[in-house]
Design a protein around this motif. Structure first.
Motif, short mmCIF file in Angstrom:
data_model
loop_
_atom_site.label_atom_id
_atom_site.label_comp_id
_atom_site.label_asym_id
_atom_site.label_seq_id
_atom_site.Cartn_x
_atom_site.Cartn_y
_atom_site.Cartn_z
N UNK A 1 0.80 -1.26 -0.07
CA UNK A 1 -0.04 0.00 0.10
C UNK A 1 0.85 1.44 -0.04
N UNK A 2 0.40 2.17 -0.81
CA UNK A 2 1.23 3.33 -0.93
C UNK A 2 2.64 3.45 -1.08
N UNK A 3 2.87 2.66 -2.10
CA UNK A 3 4.47 2.32 -2.39
C UNK A 3 4.69 2.15 -3.74
N UNK A 4 5.89 2.20 -4.51
CA UNK A 4 6.37 2.40 -5.63
C UNK A 4 7.46 1.21 -5.88
N UNK A 5 7.25 0.58 -7.02
CA UNK A 5 8.17 -0.53 -7.35
C UNK A 5 8.72 -0.38 -8.78
N UNK B 1 -3.07 1.95 -4.14
CA UNK B 1 -2.13 3.12 -4.25
C UNK B 1 -0.68 2.57 -4.65
N UNK B 2 -0.54 1.54 -5.55
CA UNK B 2 0.68 1.34 -5.70
C UNK B 2 1.12 1.58 -6.99
N UNK B 3 2.48 2.16 -7.29
CA UNK B 3 3.04 2.54 -8.45
C UNK B 3 3.93 1.61 -8.84
N UNK C 1 -6.56 1.81 -6.91
CA UNK C 1 -5.75 2.93 -7.25
C UNK C 1 -4.20 2.62 -7.74
N UNK C 2 -4.20 1.88 -8.80
CA UNK C 2 -3.11 1.22 -9.35
C UNK C 2 -2.49 2.35 -10.47
N UNK C 3 -1.17 2.55 -10.32
CA UNK C 3 -0.69 3.24 -11.38
C UNK C 3 0.55 2.32 -12.23
#
Length: 469
Positions: A352-356, A372-374, A391-393
Motif C-alpha cells: 500500500x502507498x508504495x512504488x516498485x 495506491x501502488x505505482x 488505485x494502481x498506476x
C-alpha cells in the motif's frame, strides 16, 4: 530311472540360466537397471552408490569444514539421499505399485524435502543464509523419481535455481575463504552427477522391475533419527445435559412433537402471549428508547475490533527460485528489482502507498490485493495481471504483450511507444484509463465499463455504450 532324473535336472538348470540371462538383457535395454537377482545390487544402484561415495561425500566434508547451519543442513541432505537409495533399491526388485501406494512410498523423501526447506526458513537471520537457500531451492530435485517423462531436465532446472544463490556465495567468499568455493563446487556436482545417472539408467522415468512382487506399501528405510508418530488428538469434550437419563434421540422426538402441537393450534397459538401496556412499548415511550440506546453504548471500550487486533505482517522482498516476492510494504517508494532474468516472475501482494521499479526483461508480473501502488517496469514477455486492487498506476518503459485487469477500482496504465499494440483485457473493474504518448505528452483514454448487448437474429452482439456528459 536315475539317469532320466539326472537329465531332467540338467535341463531345468539350463532353463534357469537362460531365464537369468533374458532378465539381465531386458534390464540393460531399459537403461542398464536390471532386476536384482539373489540379493545382488543392480548396476543402477551401484552407480547411485558412486554418487554417494563421490560428490555427496565431498559435499559433507566441505560442509563440516564450514560448520554451523551448513553442517546441519548437509546432514539432512545426506539422510534424504540415503532414503532415495533405499527407494531405488526397492524399485530394482519390485514391480511398480498403483498411484495411491506410490504416493505413500514417496512420503519419506517428501518429508526430507520439507525438513530441508523448513530449516532454511527457521534460520533467515543466519550469515550463511545464501548457502541454506541454495540447498533449499534445489532439494526438490529428489522428486525426479515421480517425473514420468524427462526427469533429467527437471533436475537441471532445480540445479539452475541453486545457481542464483551459489553465485552470491562465490561473490562473497571467492577472494577471502576457499572453503566456501569448494563447498559450491561440491554441492553443484551432486546434481550434475544425478543428471548423468538419470540419463544412463532412467532416461524416460524411474525403471521398475518387470518381475517380482509389487512394491509393499509404506516402505521406508529404518533410521535412527526417525521419530515416533505423534499421539492421536483428544476426542471431543463430553456434552453435559440436565437429564442424562433420557436419550438424545428421545428428547429430539419430544421437542418435535411439542413444536407441531403448537403449530396445530392455529389462531389459538397467540392466546399464551402476555399483554404489553403502552407504557412498556418503546415506540410509544421516548424515555425507553433513550434508555435502550444508552444500554447498547454503555461500554464501548470493552469490545475489541478484530481489525485492530490483527498484527502487522513483515515486509518481504526476495527471490525464491524463479519468483520475486514483494509483500506487505507500507509507504515505501524506493523498491527496486535489478537482477532479473527472462524466466523469473514477480508477485506483488498486500503493498500500500508504495512504488516498485523492475529493471530488465522478465516473464510476467502479478499485482494482487494492493492499494495506491505505482509500478514501473521495462520489458515483460508474458502478461501483467492486476487483481483485487485499488488505485494502481502502471507505466511501461519497453514492451508488454498483454495487460489483464480484474476486480480492480482505479487503474492508470501509461504505455510506451513500443507497447501500443498490447492487448488490454478487463473484467469486473472500474475507473480504468489508458494513457497514450502523443507529442511528448500523454493523452488519456477511458476504458468502457458499460456495455449494450442485442440479438441480431443469429447471435448476441455486444458493444460499449456512449454515456453523455
Amino acid at each position: 530311472m536315475e539317469g532320466l532324473v539326472e537329465r531332467l535336472e540338467q535341463a531345468v538348470t539350463r532353463l534357469e540360466k537362460m531365464s537369468v540371462t533374458m532378465q539381465a538383457a531386458s534390464g540393460i535395454a531399459n537403461g542398464n537397471c536390471a532386476n536384482g537377482i539373489n540379493g545382488v545390487s543392480s548396476e543402477c544402484v551401484e552407480a547411485f552408490d558412486n554418487l554417494l561415495r563421490g560428490p555427496l561425500s565431498e559435499y559433507l566434508n566441505c560442509s563440516r569444514a564450514i560448520g554451523k547451519e551448513v553442517e546441519k543442513h548437509a546432514d539432512m541432505v545426506n539422510n534424504a539421499l540415503q532414503d532415495q537409495r533405499s527407494f531405488l533399491k526397492m524399485a530394482v526388485t519390485h514391480q511398480e505399485p498403483a498411484q495411491t501406494e506410490l504416493h505413500d512410498l514417496l512420503q519419506p523423501i517428501s518429508g526430507h524435502i520439507q525438513e530441508v526447506q523448513s530449516f532454511r526458513e527457521q534460520n533467515r537471520g543466519s550469515s550463511l543464509f545464501n548457502h541454506l537457500s541454495a540447498v533449499s531451492e534445489s532439494i526438490p530435485a529428489l522428486g525426479w523419481v515421480a517425473v514420468s517423462q524427462k526427469p533429467g531436465p527437471y533436475v537441471k532446472e532445480m540445479n539452475d535455481a541453486a545457481t542464483f544463490y551459489t553465485n552470491r556465495v562465490l561473490k562473497d567468499y571467492k577472494e577471502t575463504d576457499k572453503r566456501h568455493v569448494d563447498w559450491v563446487r561440491s554441492y553443484l556436482s551432486i546434481w550434475t552427477e544425478m543428471q548423468s545417472f538419470i540419463k544412463q539408467h532412467h532416461t524416460t522415468g524411474l525403471v521398475w522391475s518387470k518381475s517380482g512382487p509389487i512394491a509393499p506399501p509404506l516402505f521406508a528405510r529404518p533410521s535412527a533419527r526417525s521419530r515416533p508418530p505423534p499421539p492421536p488428538p483428544p476426542g471431543p469434550p463430553p456434552v453435559f445435559t440436565d437429564d442424562d437419563s433420557q436419550p438424545q434421540a428421545d428428547r429430539a422426538v419430544a421437542q418435535h412433537s411439542e413444536l407441531f402441537a403448537q403449530l396445530n393450534k392455529g389462531m389459538d397459538i397467540t392466546k399464551g402471549l402476555k399483554h404489553v401496556s403502552d407504557e412498556k412499548k418503546t415506540h410509544k415511550n421516548s424515555n425507553l428508547r433513550s434508555h435502550a440506546i444508552a444500554t447498547k453504548t454503555k461500554s464501548p471500550g470493552t469490545v475489541n475490533s478484530p481489525r485492530a487486533a490483527a498484527q502487522k505482517k513483515t515486509p518481504l522482498l526476495e527471490l525464491e527460485g524463479k519468483k520475486w516476492r514483494v509483500e506487505n510494504f507500507e509507504q515505501k517508494h524506493d523498491l527496486t528489482i535489478e537482477e532479473t532474468e527472462l524466466k523469473q516472475v514477480v508477485y506483488v501482494f498486500g503493498c500500500n502507498n508504495s512504488t516498485l521499479q523492475i529493471k530488465g526483461k522478465i516473464n510476467s508480473i502479478i499485482i494482487d490485493n494492493c492499494k495506491k501502488l505505482g509500478l514501473v517496469f521495462e520489458n515483460v514477455v508474458g502478461i501483467v495481471e492486476i487483481i483485487n486492487c485499488k488505485g494502481i498506476q502502471l507505466q511501461v518503459l519497453g514492451t508488454v504483450p498483454t495487460i489483464s485487469i480484474n476486480t480492480t477500482e482505479g487503474c492508470q496504465v501509461y504505455l510506451s511507444k513500443d507497447s501500443l499494440h498490447c492487448d488490454i483485457v478487463s473484467a469486473k473493474s472500474s475507473e480504468m484509463n489508458i494513457l497514450i504518448p502523443q507529442d511528448e505528452e500523454y493523452r488519456e483514454y477511458p476504458v468502457p465499463e458499460q456495455f449494450k448487448t442485442v440479438w441480431d437474429g443469429s447471435k448476441l452482439v455486444t458493444e460499449p455504450t456512449e454515456i453523455a456528459g
